[in-house]
Design a protein around this motif. Structure first.
Motif, PDB file in Angstrom:
ATOM      1  N   PHE A 206       0.811  -1.222   0.000  1.00 59.81           N
ATOM      2  CA  PHE A 206       0.000   0.000   0.000  1.00 59.81           C
ATOM      3  C   PHE A 206       0.846   1.274   0.000  1.00 59.81           C
ATOM      4  CE2 PHE A 206      -4.100  -2.040   1.910  1.00 59.81           C
ATOM      5  CZ  PHE A 206      -4.424  -2.516   0.646  1.00 59.81           C
ATOM      6  N   ASP A 207       2.121   1.180   0.332  1.00 58.60           N
ATOM      7  CA  ASP A 207       3.003   2.353   0.222  1.00 58.60           C
ATOM      8  C   ASP A 207       3.464   2.557  -1.220  1.00 58.60           C
ATOM      9  OD1 ASP A 207       2.746   2.523   2.902  1.00 58.60           O
ATOM     10  OD2 ASP A 207       4.835   2.005   3.398  1.00 58.60           O
ATOM     11  N   LEU A 208       3.244   1.547  -2.069  1.00 61.33           N
ATOM     12  CA  LEU A 208       3.810   1.584  -3.424  1.00 61.33           C
ATOM     13  C   LEU A 208       2.757   1.762  -4.515  1.00 61.33           C
ATOM     14  CD1 LEU A 208       6.289  -1.404  -2.939  1.00 61.33           C
ATOM     15  CD2 LEU A 208       6.845   1.027  -2.851  1.00 61.33           C
ATOM     16  N   VAL A 209       1.505   1.449  -4.214  1.00 60.21           N
ATOM     17  CA  VAL A 209       0.442   1.577  -5.231  1.00 60.21           C
ATOM     18  C   VAL A 209      -0.676   2.451  -4.683  1.00 60.21           C
ATOM     19  CG1 VAL A 209       0.961  -0.701  -6.193  1.00 60.21           C
ATOM     20  CG2 VAL A 209      -0.859  -0.493  -4.488  1.00 60.21           C
ATOM     21  N   GLU A 210      -1.393   3.126  -5.576  1.00 59.62           N
ATOM     22  CA  GLU A 210      -2.496   3.985  -5.131  1.00 59.62           C
ATOM     23  C   GLU A 210      -3.715   3.126  -4.823  1.00 59.62           C
ATOM     24  OE1 GLU A 210      -2.037   4.610  -8.995  1.00 59.62           O
ATOM     25  OE2 GLU A 210      -0.027   4.606  -8.080  1.00 59.62           O
ATOM     26  N   ARG A 211      -4.506   3.630  -3.920  1.00 58.30           N
ATOM     27  CA  ARG A 211      -5.738   2.947  -3.533  1.00 58.30           C
ATOM     28  C   ARG A 211      -6.660   2.753  -4.743  1.00 58.30           C
ATOM     29  NH1 ARG A 211      -7.083  -0.057   1.030  1.00 58.30           N
ATOM     30  NH2 ARG A 211      -9.243  -0.528   0.632  1.00 58.30           N
ATOM     31  N   ASP A 212      -6.701   3.770  -5.606  1.00 52.86           N
ATOM     32  CA  ASP A 212      -7.577   3.699  -6.775  1.00 52.86           C
ATOM     33  C   ASP A 212      -7.180   2.525  -7.687  1.00 52.86           C
ATOM     34  OD1 ASP A 212      -9.626   4.745  -8.574  1.00 52.86           O
ATOM     35  OD2 ASP A 212      -7.918   5.149  -9.906  1.00 52.86           O
ATOM     36  N   TRP A 213      -5.866   2.361  -7.878  1.00 50.76           N
ATOM     37  CA  TRP A 213      -5.404   1.218  -8.698  1.00 50.76           C
ATOM     38  C   TRP A 213      -5.806  -0.093  -8.037  1.00 50.76           C
ATOM     39  CZ3 TRP A 213      -1.890  -2.789  -7.637  1.00 50.76           C
ATOM     40  CH2 TRP A 213      -1.591  -3.606  -8.742  1.00 50.76           C
ATOM     41  N   TYR A 214      -5.612  -0.152  -6.727  1.00 53.21           N
ATOM     42  CA  TYR A 214      -5.930  -1.386  -5.980  1.00 53.21           C
ATOM     43  C   TYR A 214      -7.403  -1.759  -6.153  1.00 53.21           C
ATOM     44  CZ  TYR A 214      -6.791  -4.284  -1.809  1.00 53.21           C
ATOM     45  OH  TYR A 214      -7.179  -5.276  -0.948  1.00 53.21           O
ATOM     46  N   GLU A 215      -8.283  -0.775  -5.879  1.00 57.24           N
ATOM     47  CA  GLU A 215      -9.718  -1.100  -5.858  1.00 57.24           C
ATOM     48  C   GLU A 215     -10.320  -1.236  -7.251  1.00 57.24           C
ATOM     49  OE1 GLU A 215     -12.166   1.274  -3.274  1.00 57.24           O
ATOM     50  OE2 GLU A 215     -10.679   1.224  -1.655  1.00 57.24           O
ATOM     51  N   ASN A 216      -9.855  -0.410  -8.182  1.00 60.87           N
ATOM     52  CA  ASN A 216     -10.548  -0.331  -9.480  1.00 60.87           C
ATOM     53  C   ASN A 216      -9.801  -0.961 -10.650  1.00 60.87           C
ATOM     54  OD1 ASN A 216     -12.743   1.079  -8.318  1.00 60.87           O
ATOM     55  ND2 ASN A 216     -11.415   2.885  -8.204  1.00 60.87           N
ATOM     56  N   ASP A 217      -8.598  -1.426 -10.395  1.00 56.53           N
ATOM     57  CA  ASP A 217      -7.826  -2.070 -11.462  1.00 56.53           C
ATOM     58  C   ASP A 217      -7.366  -3.464 -11.007  1.00 56.53           C
ATOM     59  OD1 ASP A 217      -6.041  -2.773 -13.444  1.00 56.53           O
ATOM     60  OD2 ASP A 217      -5.302  -0.738 -13.742  1.00 56.53           O
ATOM     61  N   PHE A 218      -6.537  -3.477  -9.963  1.00 58.56           N
ATOM     62  CA  PHE A 218      -5.967  -4.754  -9.498  1.00 58.56           C
ATOM     63  C   PHE A 218      -7.054  -5.782  -9.155  1.00 58.56           C
ATOM     64  CE2 PHE A 218      -4.679  -7.375  -5.835  1.00 58.56           C
ATOM     65  CZ  PHE A 218      -3.606  -8.056  -6.382  1.00 58.56           C
ATOM     66  N   ILE A 219      -7.960  -5.415  -8.266  1.00 58.26           N
ATOM     67  CA  ILE A 219      -8.952  -6.408  -7.800  1.00 58.26           C
ATOM     68  C   ILE A 219      -9.792  -6.928  -8.976  1.00 58.26           C
ATOM     69  CG2 ILE A 219     -11.006  -6.792  -6.349  1.00 58.26           C
ATOM     70  CD1 ILE A 219      -9.706  -5.034  -4.208  1.00 58.26           C
ATOM     71  N   PRO A 220     -10.420  -6.036  -9.780  1.00 56.73           N
ATOM     72  CA  PRO A 220     -11.211  -6.585 -10.893  1.00 56.73           C
ATOM     73  C   PRO A 220     -10.381  -7.339 -11.932  1.00 56.73           C
ATOM     74  CG  PRO A 220     -11.357  -4.162 -10.825  1.00 56.73           C
ATOM     75  CD  PRO A 220     -10.613  -4.587  -9.610  1.00 56.73           C
ATOM     76  N   THR A 221      -9.149  -6.928 -12.149  1.00 62.20           N
ATOM     77  CA  THR A 221      -8.320  -7.651 -13.132  1.00 62.20           C
ATOM     78  C   THR A 221      -8.092  -9.088 -12.690  1.00 62.20           C
ATOM     79  OG1 THR A 221      -7.205  -5.654 -13.877  1.00 62.20           O
ATOM     80  CG2 THR A 221      -6.047  -7.712 -14.279  1.00 62.20           C
ATOM     81  N   VAL A 222      -7.759  -9.269 -11.419  1.00 62.89           N
ATOM     82  CA  VAL A 222      -7.524 -10.634 -10.926  1.00 62.89           C
ATOM     83  C   VAL A 222      -8.836 -11.412 -10.918  1.00 62.89           C
ATOM     84  CG1 VAL A 222      -6.702 -12.012  -8.977  1.00 62.89           C
ATOM     85  CG2 VAL A 222      -5.507  -9.903  -9.594  1.00 62.89           C
ATOM     86  N   GLN A 223      -9.910 -10.765 -10.465  1.00 67.15           N
ATOM     87  CA  GLN A 223     -11.205 -11.466 -10.402  1.00 67.15           C
ATOM     88  C   GLN A 223     -11.679 -11.918 -11.777  1.00 67.15           C
ATOM     89  OE1 GLN A 223     -13.546  -8.349  -8.580  1.00 67.15           O
ATOM     90  NE2 GLN A 223     -13.533  -9.357  -6.573  1.00 67.15           N
ATOM     91  N   GLN A 224     -11.368 -11.115 -12.801  1.00 69.01           N
ATOM     92  CA  GLN A 224     -11.920 -11.367 -14.141  1.00 69.01           C
ATOM     93  C   GLN A 224     -10.902 -11.974 -15.101  1.00 69.01           C
ATOM     94  OE1 GLN A 224     -14.996 -11.135 -14.976  1.00 69.01           O
ATOM     95  NE2 GLN A 224     -15.767 -10.127 -13.144  1.00 69.01           N
TER      96      GLN A 224
END
Ligand SMILES: NC(=O)C1=CN([C@@H]2O[C@H](COP(=O)(O)OP(=O)(O)OC[C@H]3O[C@@H](n4cnc5c(N)ncnc54)[C@H](O)[C@@H]3O)[C@@H](O)[C@H]2O)C=CC1
Ligand SMILES: O=C([O-])CC(=O)C(=O)O
Length: 324
Positions: A206-224
């Protein structure tokens, strides 16, 4: 030379197996000093294709392969099996969710659970890959009352590996720099890839990536990711699924220093309903796995963990008649 171990693989003529069998035969799962006997299961209509696969395995002259059994009888395939990789099941196509396969595939796992119960080694380690993997593993386990439910696991290692690479690429590091990746819950679009405890080269993710990337890019990318592969390839992931199945079994059997994700019977840890096959962070040592305990769970994570738990409870309710 060690004594050979018996490895049962179902769906032996399918896409995943076309990578999996050869890599296991080459020693990627249990090491270069562990001879194997391959026990391959197919449905009667696919026995010709399976025999072709057997011809190819023979043509590789793998030093570790001591024998190959090809059969359409689960009682033969699982006889004295030390490891069982349950891959054989229908894959989904575009526009489907994995749970849409429940009806088509559930019966396979009740039959195979019984056959494992009656025939496999009492220490068999079972990995269910066929979708919906978590609930299929539950069905198999419930139909194998003489085996310990902990012997039945389902695969979220592919999701875990996908998440490792997404984070490594985002932070410009290598997958080997990433520590404590976690996939919680179901191998489905509700799974929760959690970075709250993850470190990259010793620093909190979390010190290296933005929250927005985490919630709106990373999570859906892995899920989908599974759906994205189907769209791109016109068929579901095969070599990557095989590779992750090998990682899962190797770490379970031989141990690892890493935290890895495995879908295992919930013992109630983190407030998850007991009995469902839920993906947890685990450590593997001495041929066994233990859930990583004591992680702090914030409100965001709690809601995501609950959503995927709810889906697994619904899947369990839908197959109640198969749970013995
Ligand atoms: N858990 C995970 O991460 C992943 C799971 N999968 C799932 O793995 C399963 C297999 O995928 P593919 O190899 O691509 O499918 P595939 O259709 O290429 O192969 C499946 C094979 O299983 C066989 N089969 C069907 N019923 C069987 C039975 N009762 N006993 C033995 N064999 C049987 C079929 O004849 C076929 O040869 C699918 O359900 C797919 O959705 C795929 C990728 C990742
Ligand atoms: O998405 C699918 O149906 C196949 C699969 O489980 C995956 O690639 O994760």
């Amino acid at each position: 030379m060690k004594d050979p171990v018996r490895i049962a693989i179902t769906g032996g003529a399918g896409q995943i197996s076309y990578s999996l069998i050869f890599r296991i035969a080459a020693g990627d799962m249990l090491g270069p000093d562990q001879p194997v006997i391959l026990q391959l299961l197919e449905i009667p209509q696919a026995m010709d294709a399976l025999n072709g696969v057997v011809m190819e395995v023979n043509d590789c002259a793998f030093p570790l392969v001591q024998d190959i059994v090809a059969t359409d009888d689960p009682n033969v395939a699982f006889k004295d099996a030390d490891f069982a990789l349950l891959v054989g099941a229908r894959p989904r196509g575009p526009g489907m969710e994995r749970k849409d396969l429940l009806e088509a595939n559930a019966a396979i796992f009740s039959v195979q659970g019984k056959a494992l119960n009656d025939n496999a080694s009492r220490n068999v380690r079972v990995l269910v890959v066929g979708n919906p993997a978590n609930t299929n593993a539950l069905i198999a386990s419930c139909n194998a009352p003489d085996l310990n439910p902990r012997q039945f696991t389902a695969m979220t290692r592919l999701d875990h590996n996908r998440a490792l690479t997404q984070l490594a690429q985002k932070t410009g590091k290598r997958v080997t720099d990433v520590d404590s990746m976690i996939i919680w819950g179901n191998h489905s679009a509700t799974q929760y890839p959690d970075l709250a405890h993850t470190k990259v080269a010793g620093k909190p993710a979390f010190d290296l990536v933005e929250r927005d990337w985490y919630e709106n890019d990373f999570i859906p990318t892995v899920q989908q990711r599974g759906a994205a592969i189907i769209k791109a390839r016109g068929a579901s992931s095969a070599a990557s699924a095989a590779s992750s199945a090998i990682d899962h079994m190797r770490d379970w059997a031989l141990g690892t220093d890493q935290v890895v994700s495995m879908a295992i019977p919930s013992d109630g840890s983190y407030g998850i309903a007991e009995g469902i096959i839920y993906s947890y962070p685990v450590r593997c040592q001495n041929g066994d796995y233990e859930i990583v305990q004591g992680l702090e769970i914030d409100e965001f994570s709690r809601a995501k963990m609950k959503a995927t738990e709810d889906e697994l409870r619904e899947e369990r309710a839908a197959v109640e008649h198969l749970l013995g």
